[in-house]
Design a protein around this motif. Structure first.
Motif, short mmCIF file in Angstrom:
data_model
loop_
_atom_site.label_atom_id
_atom_site.label_comp_id
_atom_site.label_asym_id
_atom_site.label_seq_id
_atom_site.Cartn_x
_atom_site.Cartn_y
_atom_site.Cartn_z
N GLU A 7 -27.36 -34.49 31.73
CA GLU A 7 -27.94 -35.83 31.65
C GLU A 7 -28.41 -36.14 30.24
O GLU A 7 -28.28 -37.29 29.77
N TYR A 8 -28.93 -35.14 29.55
CA TYR A 8 -29.34 -35.34 28.15
C TYR A 8 -28.15 -35.75 27.29
O TYR A 8 -28.22 -36.71 26.52
N HIS A 9 -27.04 -35.05 27.44
CA HIS A 9 -25.86 -35.35 26.64
C HIS A 9 -25.22 -36.67 27.06
O HIS A 9 -24.65 -37.39 26.22
N ARG A 10 -25.33 -37.04 28.33
CA ARG A 10 -24.82 -38.33 28.76
C ARG A 10 -25.60 -39.46 28.10
O ARG A 10 -25.02 -40.44 27.62
N ARG A 11 -26.93 -39.31 28.04
CA ARG A 11 -27.74 -40.33 27.38
C ARG A 11 -27.43 -40.41 25.89
O ARG A 11 -27.45 -41.50 25.30
N GLN A 12 -27.16 -39.27 25.28
CA GLN A 12 -26.79 -39.28 23.86
C GLN A 12 -25.47 -40.01 23.64
O GLN A 12 -25.32 -40.77 22.68
N ARG A 13 -24.51 -39.79 24.57
CA ARG A 13 -23.23 -40.49 24.44
C ARG A 13 -23.42 -42.00 24.59
O ARG A 13 -22.80 -42.79 23.89
N ILE A 14 -24.28 -42.40 25.53
CA ILE A 14 -24.54 -43.83 25.71
C ILE A 14 -25.16 -44.42 24.45
O ILE A 14 -24.78 -45.51 24.00
N LYS A 15 -26.10 -43.71 23.86
CA LYS A 15 -26.75 -44.18 22.64
C LYS A 15 -25.74 -44.40 21.52
O LYS A 15 -25.75 -45.43 20.84
N VAL A 16 -24.86 -43.42 21.34
CA VAL A 16 -23.83 -43.53 20.29
C VAL A 16 -22.86 -44.66 20.63
O VAL A 16 -22.50 -45.48 19.77
N ALA A 17 -22.44 -44.73 21.90
CA ALA A 17 -21.44 -45.71 22.31
C ALA A 17 -21.96 -47.14 22.17
O ALA A 17 -21.27 -48.01 21.63
N VAL A 18 -23.16 -47.41 22.65
CA VAL A 18 -23.71 -48.77 22.56
C VAL A 18 -23.93 -49.16 21.11
O VAL A 18 -23.70 -50.32 20.73
N SER A 19 -24.35 -48.21 20.28
CA SER A 19 -24.51 -48.50 18.85
C SER A 19 -23.18 -48.89 18.22
O SER A 19 -23.11 -49.85 17.43
N ARG A 20 -22.12 -48.19 18.58
CA ARG A 20 -20.80 -48.53 18.04
C ARG A 20 -20.32 -49.88 18.58
O ARG A 20 -19.70 -50.65 17.85
N TRP A 21 -20.61 -50.15 19.85
CA TRP A 21 -20.23 -51.45 20.42
C TRP A 21 -20.95 -52.58 19.68
O TRP A 21 -20.33 -53.59 19.33
N GLU A 22 -22.24 -52.41 19.43
CA GLU A 22 -23.01 -53.44 18.73
C GLU A 22 -22.47 -53.66 17.32
O GLU A 22 -22.42 -54.79 16.83
N THR A 23 -22.07 -52.57 16.65
CA THR A 23 -21.55 -52.69 15.30
C THR A 23 -20.24 -53.46 15.27
O THR A 23 -19.98 -54.25 14.35
N ALA A 24 -19.40 -53.27 16.29
CA ALA A 24 -18.08 -53.89 16.32
C ALA A 24 -18.09 -55.28 16.95
O ALA A 24 -17.07 -55.98 16.89
N THR A 25 -19.20 -55.69 17.54
CA THR A 25 -19.25 -56.95 18.29
C THR A 25 -19.93 -58.04 17.47
O THR A 25 -21.04 -57.82 16.95
N PRO A 26 -19.31 -59.21 17.33
CA PRO A 26 -19.95 -60.32 16.60
C PRO A 26 -21.29 -60.70 17.23
O PRO A 26 -21.51 -60.53 18.43
N TRP A 27 -22.16 -61.27 16.41
CA TRP A 27 -23.50 -61.65 16.86
C TRP A 27 -23.45 -62.52 18.11
O TRP A 27 -24.25 -62.35 19.03
N ARG A 28 -22.52 -63.46 18.17
CA ARG A 28 -22.47 -64.41 19.28
C ARG A 28 -22.23 -63.72 20.62
O ARG A 28 -22.59 -64.27 21.67
N TYR A 29 -21.65 -62.53 20.62
CA TYR A 29 -21.31 -61.86 21.87
C TYR A 29 -22.15 -60.60 22.11
O TYR A 29 -21.81 -59.76 22.94
N GLN A 30 -23.28 -60.48 21.40
CA GLN A 30 -24.14 -59.31 21.57
C GLN A 30 -24.76 -59.21 22.96
O GLN A 30 -25.16 -58.14 23.38
N GLN A 31 -24.83 -60.33 23.67
CA GLN A 31 -25.39 -60.31 25.04
C GLN A 31 -24.29 -60.38 26.10
O GLN A 31 -24.59 -60.64 27.27
N ALA A 32 -23.06 -60.14 25.71
CA ALA A 32 -21.95 -60.28 26.65
C ALA A 32 -22.02 -59.25 27.77
O ALA A 32 -22.36 -58.09 27.55
N THR A 33 -21.67 -59.69 28.98
CA THR A 33 -21.56 -58.81 30.14
C THR A 33 -20.32 -59.20 30.93
O THR A 33 -19.90 -60.37 30.92
N ALA A 34 -19.74 -58.24 31.60
CA ALA A 34 -18.55 -58.50 32.43
C ALA A 34 -19.02 -58.92 33.82
O ALA A 34 -19.31 -58.07 34.66
#
Length: 258
Positions: free
Chosen positions: A47-74
């Motif tokens: 669970e610790y490593h899963r949370r670390q992966r989420i932290k890295v993944a969401v950070s990368r998503w935010e970096t690659a996503t334009p400001w206008r879509y930072q609150q996007a959800t499916a």
């Protein structure tokens, strides 16, 4: 003469004598159970490593996503289901093709799908380029994406469009684990860029890598402009074969939100 003995050889006798002395003084030093299992807040626990992966993944998503879509959800059930299939088995998900008129939320839903994948914290499979399964390697493999508009992609794939060269860009876009091409079909491409686009999509098609495409055009349509007119039959045939096609209809949401 008595042969000398080592401390190791005498250790059982010494420890036994020490326990006798302590016992005589009423002190009990009997060894108890040791629980050295890591908890969910410590490295080594899944669970610790899963949370670390989420932290890295969401950070990368935010970096690659334009400001206008930072609150996007499916929010569309079909799109969310496609993202969940990808989370469970990336190579079986195929492509996601979002079609519909301007302003119906295609780009928002596309970035939302990528966010849903990032928040799952699922490591992507190791590849021949990165075969390690160490915790550090898995964390780094957790999430990689490129989001690009079709006009910007064609700019890179034209002669002189990239300092690294066309071959570099085709390989980069062809191998990235997650790719979003936004507004595909907005312009008629040249013979050269058609060939480059075919190579890119064919690379992902052959590797079983997911691809999200948004477009205002249907894949095929009688009597109106479609993706075949813009991209050619070879490209659209591969896209159609492995795509979850979601048509988003309705009013122009951009006008409503002005």
């Amino acid at each position: 003469m008595t042969e000398p003995t080592t401390l190791a050889e005498n250790q059982p006798k010494i420890m036994s004598r020490l326990q006798e002395v302590l016992a005589a003084r009423g002190i009990d030093l009997a060894a108890g159970p040791i629980d050295d299992t890591p908890n969910s807040d410590e490295p080594g626990h899944p669970e610790y490593h899963r949370r670390q992966r989420i932290k890295v993944a969401v950070s990368r998503w935010e970096t690659a996503t334009p400001w206008r879509y930072q609150q996007a959800t499916a929010t569309h059930p079909q799109i969310a289901a496609w993202a969940d299939r990808l989370i469970n088995n990336p190579r079986s998900a195929g492509f996601l093709l979002l079609t519909g008129p301007f302003g119906t939320g295609k780009t928002h839903q596309a970035y939302g799908a990528l966010r849903r994948i990032a928040e799952a914290g699922t490591p992507r499979p190791a590849t021949a380029d990165d075969p390690s399964d160490s915790p550090q390697a898995v964390a780094l493999r957790s999430f990689e994406m490129i989001a690009i508009t079709a006009p910007d992609m064609y700019g890179l794939l034209r002669p002189g469009g990239s300092e690294q060269g066309i071959e570099h860009e085709i390989k980069r876009l062809g191998k990235i684990p997650l790719l979003l091409i936004d507004d595909l079909g907005t312009e008629k491409i040249s013979e050269f860029t058609e060939e480059a686009t075919y190579r890119l999509i064919n690379e992902r098609y052959n590797r079983g890598l997911p691809l999200i495409i948004t477009t205002n055009l249907p894949p095929r349509a009688d009597g109106q402009t479609d993706l075949v007119d813009r991209l050619g039959e070879r490209i659209v045939s591969r896209i159609s074969q492995v795509s979850e096609i979601v048509a988003l209809e309705g009013r122009d949401l951009r006008r409503e939100h002005r």
